[in-house]
Design a protein around this motif. Sequence first.
Motif, PDB file in Angstrom:
ATOM      1  N   GLN A 223       0.836  -1.189   0.000  1.00 20.67           N
ATOM      2  CA  GLN A 223       0.000   0.000   0.000  1.00 20.67           C
ATOM      3  C   GLN A 223       0.876   1.247   0.000  1.00 20.67           C
ATOM      4  N   THR A 224       0.465   2.225  -0.787  1.00 22.40           N
ATOM      5  CA  THR A 224       1.139   3.513  -0.795  1.00 22.40           C
ATOM      6  C   THR A 224       0.116   4.635  -0.805  1.00 22.40           C
ATOM      7  N   PRO A 225       0.415   5.793  -0.192  1.00 22.83           N
ATOM      8  CA  PRO A 225       1.553   6.005   0.705  1.00 22.83           C
ATOM      9  C   PRO A 225       1.306   5.365   2.070  1.00 22.83           C
ATOM     10  N   ARG A 226       2.301   5.273   2.902  1.00 28.31           N
ATOM     11  CA  ARG A 226       2.104   4.776   4.272  1.00 28.31           C
ATOM     12  C   ARG A 226       1.447   5.831   5.154  1.00 28.31           C
ATOM     13  N   HIS A 227       1.784   7.075   4.904  1.00 23.87           N
ATOM     14  CA  HIS A 227       1.219   8.184   5.668  1.00 23.87           C
ATOM     15  C   HIS A 227       0.827   9.294   4.698  1.00 23.87           C
ATOM     16  N   LYS A 228      -0.293   9.968   5.036  1.00 21.72           N
ATOM     17  CA  LYS A 228      -0.732  11.090   4.218  1.00 21.72           C
ATOM     18  C   LYS A 228      -1.385  12.109   5.129  1.00 21.72           C
ATOM     19  N   VAL A 229      -0.870  13.335   5.080  1.00 22.16           N
ATOM     20  CA  VAL A 229      -1.477  14.445   5.800  1.00 22.16           C
ATOM     21  C   VAL A 229      -1.949  15.439   4.754  1.00 22.16           C
ATOM     22  N   THR A 230      -3.197  15.839   4.841  1.00 22.74           N
ATOM     23  CA  THR A 230      -3.748  16.739   3.845  1.00 22.74           C
ATOM     24  C   THR A 230      -4.746  17.677   4.499  1.00 22.74           C
ATOM     25  N   GLU A 231      -5.065  18.726   3.783  1.00 22.38           N
ATOM     26  CA  GLU A 231      -6.038  19.680   4.303  1.00 22.38           C
ATOM     27  C   GLU A 231      -7.440  19.321   3.820  1.00 22.38           C
ATOM     28  N   MET A 232      -8.388  19.677   4.621  1.00 23.58           N
ATOM     29  CA  MET A 232      -9.788  19.450   4.278  1.00 23.58           C
ATOM     30  C   MET A 232     -10.085  20.005   2.884  1.00 23.58           C
ATOM     31  N   GLY A 233     -10.816  19.218   2.101  1.00 21.75           N
ATOM     32  CA  GLY A 233     -11.187  19.643   0.762  1.00 21.75           C
ATOM     33  C   GLY A 233     -10.294  19.118  -0.330  1.00 21.75           C
ATOM     34  N   GLN A 234      -9.112  18.632   0.036  1.00 22.25           N
ATOM     35  CA  GLN A 234      -8.189  18.116  -0.966  1.00 22.25           C
ATOM     36  C   GLN A 234      -8.559  16.694  -1.369  1.00 22.25           C
ATOM     37  N   GLU A 235      -8.126  16.306  -2.558  1.00 19.09           N
ATOM     38  CA  GLU A 235      -8.318  14.936  -3.027  1.00 19.09           C
ATOM     39  C   GLU A 235      -7.216  14.044  -2.481  1.00 19.09           C
ATOM     40  N   VAL A 236      -7.594  12.843  -2.083  1.00 19.53           N
ATOM     41  CA  VAL A 236      -6.644  11.857  -1.580  1.00 19.53           C
ATOM     42  C   VAL A 236      -6.782  10.585  -2.411  1.00 19.53           C
ATOM     43  N   THR A 237      -5.666  10.049  -2.840  1.00 19.40           N
ATOM     44  CA  THR A 237      -5.674   8.773  -3.554  1.00 19.40           C
ATOM     45  C   THR A 237      -4.760   7.788  -2.846  1.00 19.40           C
ATOM     46  N   MET A 238      -5.297   6.647  -2.522  1.00 21.53           N
ATOM     47  CA  MET A 238      -4.532   5.579  -1.897  1.00 21.53           C
ATOM     48  C   MET A 238      -4.447   4.413  -2.883  1.00 21.53           C
ATOM     49  N   ARG A 239      -3.291   3.770  -2.925  1.00 22.41           N
ATOM     50  CA  ARG A 239      -3.057   2.700  -3.893  1.00 22.41           C
ATOM     51  C   ARG A 239      -2.711   1.395  -3.202  1.00 22.41           C
ATOM     52  N   CYS A 240      -3.054   0.325  -3.881  1.00 17.96           N
ATOM     53  CA  CYS A 240      -2.830  -1.005  -3.332  1.00 17.96           C
ATOM     54  C   CYS A 240      -2.417  -1.949  -4.452  1.00 17.96           C
ATOM     55  N   GLN A 241      -1.360  -2.696  -4.214  1.00 18.27           N
ATOM     56  CA  GLN A 241      -0.968  -3.756  -5.141  1.00 18.27           C
ATOM     57  C   GLN A 241      -1.263  -5.085  -4.470  1.00 18.27           C
ATOM     58  N   PRO A 242      -2.291  -5.798  -4.916  1.00 18.44           N
ATOM     59  CA  PRO A 242      -2.626  -7.075  -4.274  1.00 18.44           C
ATOM     60  C   PRO A 242      -1.586  -8.141  -4.624  1.00 18.44           C
ATOM     61  N   ILE A 243      -1.654  -9.242  -3.924  1.00 20.26           N
ATOM     62  CA  ILE A 243      -0.758 -10.368  -4.199  1.00 20.26           C
ATOM     63  C   ILE A 243      -1.113 -10.962  -5.559  1.00 20.26           C
ATOM     64  N   LEU A 244      -0.082 -11.210  -6.355  1.00 21.80           N
ATOM     65  CA  LEU A 244      -0.292 -11.756  -7.694  1.00 21.80           C
ATOM     66  C   LEU A 244      -1.059 -13.067  -7.618  1.00 21.80           C
TER      67      LEU A 244
END
Lengths: 114, 113
Positions: free
Chosen positions: B6-27
Amino acid sequence: AQSVTQLDSQVPVFEEAPVELRCNYSSSVSVYLFWYVQYPNQGLQLLLKYLSGSTLVKGINGFEAEFNKSQTSFHLRKPSVHISDTAEYFCAVSVNTNAGKSTFGDGTTLTVKP
Amino acid sequence: DARVTQTPRHKVTEMGQEVTMRCQPILGHNTVFWYRQTMMQGLELLAYFRNRAPLDDSGMPKDRFSAEMPDATLATLKIQPSEPRDSAVYFCASGLEQGSPLHFGNGTRLTVT
């Protein structure tokens, strides 16, 4: 629908003492049962699973669990705990008709004291 | 040893911003799950996929959350706009069907200020 109840939210125990973490489930169909452990800042890791067969299952780190169909329970046990067993433990249930989706209990925090 | 990444491990953002989290599952795993963990609510299932097709996203706030699997090696969870109540640890997990245990990533810790 399935549900899982972990009967104790926190279990404090001294090192080298035995421990039992209790889990009850509810389901109208046959179930698969799991125990996971979560260490700080990590994801959940599988401790053990019951799919079928022997009702006593052994997992990693010396843990074992017993499936009791009549009591709809799947309690986790360890005869002698270590400081390193301090973590949160989750019981989960799955059925074979929901694409592997698991329903988790609320977790039990095991704290092992020296 | 195969792992869910999973990326990122940590994310700090301000209210209203877009956040995208990614995941690479096991093949080879054909099911992917998104969970959210908070002290108050515990582990909540947000959405899950089988063979890249969404099966259930009823756990997500539809107006701001979206989950996709653009290909078999990538799952994404987006929040737009983010709110302080979205602060949590978001876990991705993958598995096979029929009694397979789930394999979890180490999560993305999101803080929305």
